[in-house]
Design an enzyme around this catalytic site. Structure first.
Site, short mmCIF file in Angstrom:
data_model
loop_
_atom_site.label_atom_id
_atom_site.label_comp_id
_atom_site.label_asym_id
_atom_site.label_seq_id
_atom_site.Cartn_x
_atom_site.Cartn_y
_atom_site.Cartn_z
N LYS A 24 0.74 -1.06 -0.12
CA LYS A 24 -0.07 -0.21 -0.14
C LYS A 24 0.81 1.20 0.01
O LYS A 24 0.72 2.18 -0.78
CB LYS A 24 -1.00 0.08 1.18
CG LYS A 24 -1.55 1.34 1.64
CD LYS A 24 -2.41 1.60 2.71
CE LYS A 24 -1.63 1.49 4.13
NZ LYS A 24 -1.54 2.80 4.47
N ASN A 25 1.92 1.28 0.77
CA ASN A 25 2.72 2.47 0.96
C ASN A 25 3.57 2.87 0.07
O ASN A 25 3.82 3.85 -0.32
CB ASN A 25 3.14 2.56 2.25
CG ASN A 25 2.26 2.69 3.50
OD1 ASN A 25 1.12 3.13 3.37
ND2 ASN A 25 2.43 2.33 4.76
N CYS A 117 -4.73 12.58 13.17
CA CYS A 117 -5.44 11.49 12.90
C CYS A 117 -5.92 10.53 14.13
O CYS A 117 -5.19 10.64 15.05
CB CYS A 117 -5.21 10.72 11.66
SG CYS A 117 -3.84 9.67 11.66
N ARG A 122 0.65 13.82 14.21
CA ARG A 122 1.22 13.63 12.88
C ARG A 122 1.35 14.93 12.24
O ARG A 122 0.83 15.29 11.28
CB ARG A 122 0.47 12.67 11.88
CG ARG A 122 0.09 11.30 12.61
CD ARG A 122 -0.66 10.42 11.86
NE ARG A 122 0.29 9.82 10.84
CZ ARG A 122 -0.15 8.98 9.72
NH1 ARG A 122 -1.58 8.54 9.95
NH2 ARG A 122 0.60 8.35 9.03
N ASP A 304 3.30 -0.50 12.42
CA ASP A 304 2.14 -1.12 11.81
C ASP A 304 1.95 -2.44 12.13
O ASP A 304 0.81 -3.00 11.63
CB ASP A 304 2.25 -0.66 10.23
CG ASP A 304 2.25 0.62 9.92
OD1 ASP A 304 1.88 1.48 10.54
OD2 ASP A 304 2.83 0.92 8.61
N ARG A 396 -8.98 0.35 3.81
CA ARG A 396 -8.02 1.30 3.40
C ARG A 396 -6.80 0.70 2.96
O ARG A 396 -5.91 1.07 1.97
CB ARG A 396 -7.66 2.38 4.47
CG ARG A 396 -8.84 3.23 4.71
CD ARG A 396 -8.43 4.30 5.53
NE ARG A 396 -7.47 5.03 4.99
CZ ARG A 396 -6.91 6.27 5.87
NH1 ARG A 396 -7.33 6.62 6.62
NH2 ARG A 396 -5.70 6.69 5.09
N1 EPU Z 1 6.69 13.25 12.33
C1 EPU Z 1 6.96 14.62 12.95
N2 EPU Z 1 6.97 15.48 11.86
C2 EPU Z 1 7.11 15.13 10.60
C3 EPU Z 1 6.82 13.96 10.25
C4 EPU Z 1 6.60 13.08 10.96
O1 EPU Z 1 6.91 14.92 14.26
O2 EPU Z 1 7.29 16.25 9.81
C5 EPU Z 1 6.40 12.46 13.22
C6 EPU Z 1 5.03 11.74 13.37
O3 EPU Z 1 4.06 12.26 13.84
C7 EPU Z 1 5.11 10.18 13.87
C8 EPU Z 1 6.68 10.11 13.32
O4 EPU Z 1 7.14 11.20 13.24
O5 EPU Z 1 4.99 10.50 15.28
C9 EPU Z 1 6.71 8.93 12.23
O6 EPU Z 1 5.86 9.55 11.35
P1 EPU Z 1 6.31 9.36 9.77
O7 EPU Z 1 6.43 10.56 9.06
O8 EPU Z 1 7.53 8.23 9.51
O9 EPU Z 1 4.77 8.49 9.35
P2 EPU Z 1 4.14 8.78 8.05
O10 EPU Z 1 5.15 8.89 7.10
O11 EPU Z 1 3.27 9.86 8.17
C10 EPU Z 1 4.02 6.08 7.13
C11 EPU Z 1 3.20 5.28 6.61
C12 EPU Z 1 2.36 4.86 8.05
C13 EPU Z 1 3.35 4.29 8.95
C14 EPU Z 1 4.64 5.36 9.36
C15 EPU Z 1 5.57 4.79 10.16
C16 EPU Z 1 2.58 6.08 4.65
C17 EPU Z 1 1.48 6.50 3.66
N3 EPU Z 1 2.17 5.87 5.85
O12 EPU Z 1 3.21 7.35 7.87
O13 EPU Z 1 1.61 3.67 7.67
O14 EPU Z 1 2.93 3.91 10.26
O15 EPU Z 1 5.00 5.65 8.09
O16 EPU Z 1 6.24 3.44 9.57
O17 EPU Z 1 3.72 5.60 4.19
C18 EPU Z 1 -0.25 2.60 7.86
O18 EPU Z 1 -0.03 1.98 7.02
O19 EPU Z 1 -1.21 1.94 8.69
C19 EPU Z 1 0.31 3.44 8.37
C20 EPU Z 1 -0.27 4.36 9.20
#
Ligand code: EPU
Length: 418
Positions: A24-25, A117, A122, A304, A396
């Site tokens: 998915k991601n 969310c 996030r 995850d 999703r």
């Molecule tokens: N964070 C910050 N600032 C930022 C970005 C992130 O503080 O600018 C924090 C977030 O709030 C969180 C942590 O850093 O506490 C990690 O967040 P990350 O940015 O890595 O998550 P994401 O990119 O929003 C992706 C996946 C998620 C998965 C996470 C962690 C996608 C579309 N989503 O989210 O997938 O949990 O990485 O591996 O790639 C899922 O598939 O169920 C899912 C939620």
């Protein structure tokens, strides 16, 4: 929003072979990355999911032509607009990855600022910090992000914390800049590396060393042809399904290196996992041993998979501890597991799970994608009938999970609430 629910009659051991779907991601990132070029890209192995459908709708709204045949997508984004559709973007946080292509193609991007969310606040401060360093002007107005990037530049940037989509965004934007960009403290999740492969196919030069990347971009990126990697979280979920039902399940198409921490945790829990001929075999064994787990960035144990392991550890012999280090609010499934007879105590980012002999079927609610998967797994093990409500969360991110489980012998049905 549909209100389907699942009815599960627990207690059946799963047996058989199952094919893992595409990630998915990865798919989401690559669908947005296809907009970096004006030519036609071909993406294979894309799973049939609600999030993927939303991403396709966003592309179509922007003016791209998208043709879907089975699990393949042909994307031709010859002409696109710069404003992303609010209602669709809001449904999916991954749409922040529209920003680099819109900046590259249109010089500006307008997207609604993603809010929090179910699993945490996030923020996207790290994405914006990099964009600014690369010469993008960023403004906020009425809940919208307005970004302008007339003169983009190479730079050196260190992420204050590791972020998956933040790293993806920086890689995408820097791949369009014909100067050197040095990125430090990057995420190394397999989905990030899949994007790196694609950006290289498009013409960017990217070299990775540990958590640092050097990117030398190209103005005219080429379209690409690519097969997305298998979904390691779906694979992990199916492995836990084998373990929790004391079953024997064989996964085809998964990449064991992507699942190292998950397989290692299953083995520590006394579950038998074998790797043979490109397949992963799991045999659920008793007793399930308790574990101490901490979620971490890849190659650590994935957040995850946290809810799914919590379901497993509910029926372990003894006390387990799970520390959630990535998201600040990802224990919403705990309340629902308690309704099934689990004994779990949460304090801050730590959950203490006292193994019980039995879980009991109950009516439970999905709160987010992986939480729903955890509840389905608990339902497969529980005595009696479990109703998992609000499974649009599950849809999703899982491609027909109930059909795959059914083929493995689970008693599970989807019902539509009218
Ligand atoms: N964070 C910050 N600032 C930022 C970005 C992130 O503080 O600018 C924090 C977030 O709030 C969180 C942590 O850093 O506490 C990690 O967040 P990350 O940015 O890595 O998550 P994401 O990119 O929003 C992706 C996946 C998620 C998965 C996470 C962690 C996608 C579309 N989503 O989210 O997938 O949990 O990485 O591996 O790639 C899922 O598939 O169920 C899912 C939620």
């Amino acid at each position: 929003m549909h209100r389907d629910y699942l009815i599960i009659e627990g207690g059946k051991s799963l047996k058989g072979e199952v094919l893992v779907s595409g990630s998915k991601n990865s798919s989401l990132a690559l669908i947005f990355a296809s907009l970096l070029s004006e030519g036609e890209s071909l993406l294979e192995g894309v799973p049939e999911l609600l999030d993927v459908r939303n991403a396709i709708e966003i592309l179509k709204f922007l003016g791209a032509k998208v043709k879907k045949v089975g699990n393949s997508l042909k994307i031709l984004p010859k002409e696109i607009g710069c404003m992303a559709p609010d209602c669709l973007v809001r449904k999916m946080r991954a749409s922040v990855m529209l920003i680099p292509p819109l900046l590259k193609r249109k010089g500006r991007a307008v997207v609604s600022m993603p809010g929090g969310c179910a699993i945490g606040v996030r923020p996207i401060d790290q994405h914006l910090k990099y964009f600014k360093r690369a010469g993008v002007e960023v403004e906020m107005e009425g809940g919208y992000l307005l970004l302008r990037g007339k003169k983009l530049r190479g730079c050196e940037f260190t992420f204050d914390r590791i972020t998956v989509t933040g790293t993806m965004n920086a890689l995408m934007l820097s791949s369009c800049i014909e100067e050197e960009t040095y990125l430090h403290n990057v995420a190394l999740e397999p989905e990030v590396l899949d994007l790196v492969e694609v950006l290289k196919k498009m013409g960017a030069r990217i070299s990775l060393k540990g958590r640092s990347a050097l990117v030398i971009g190209k103005r005219d990126l080429k379209p690409f042809k690519h097969r997305v990697i298998p979904d390691r979280i779906e694979a992990g979920t199916l492995l836990v399904a084998g373990a929790i039902t004391k079953g024997e399940v064989v996964l085809r198409g998964a990449i064991p290196e992507h699942l190292k921490s998950v397989i290692e945790a299953l083995r520590r829990a006394n579950q038998e996992v074998l790797l043979e001929d490109g397949k992963i075999y799991i045999r659920g064994k008793s007793p399930i041993k308790p574990l101490s787990l901490e979620t971490r960035e890849f190659p650590g144990f994935p957040t995850d998979m946290q809810a799914q392991f919590m379901a497993l550890l509910c029926v372990a012999e003894g006390r387990s501890l799970i520390r959630e280090r990535i998201f600040e609010n990802r224990f919403k499934h705990v309340g629902e597991l308690l309704r099934m007879g689990a004994r779990i105590y949460v304090k801050g980012d730590l959950a203490q799970i006292e193994g019980v002999k039995k879980l009991y079927g109950a009516e439970v609610f999905s709160t987010d994608l992986r939480a729903s998967a955890g509840l389905v797994l608990a339902g497969l093990r529980a005595e009696g009938i479990t109703l998992v409500k609000d499974i649009y969360h599950l849809d999703r991110g899982y491609e027909r999970l109930e059909e795959k489980l059914k083929k493995l012998g689970a008693k599970i049905e989807r019902e539509t609430q009218v």
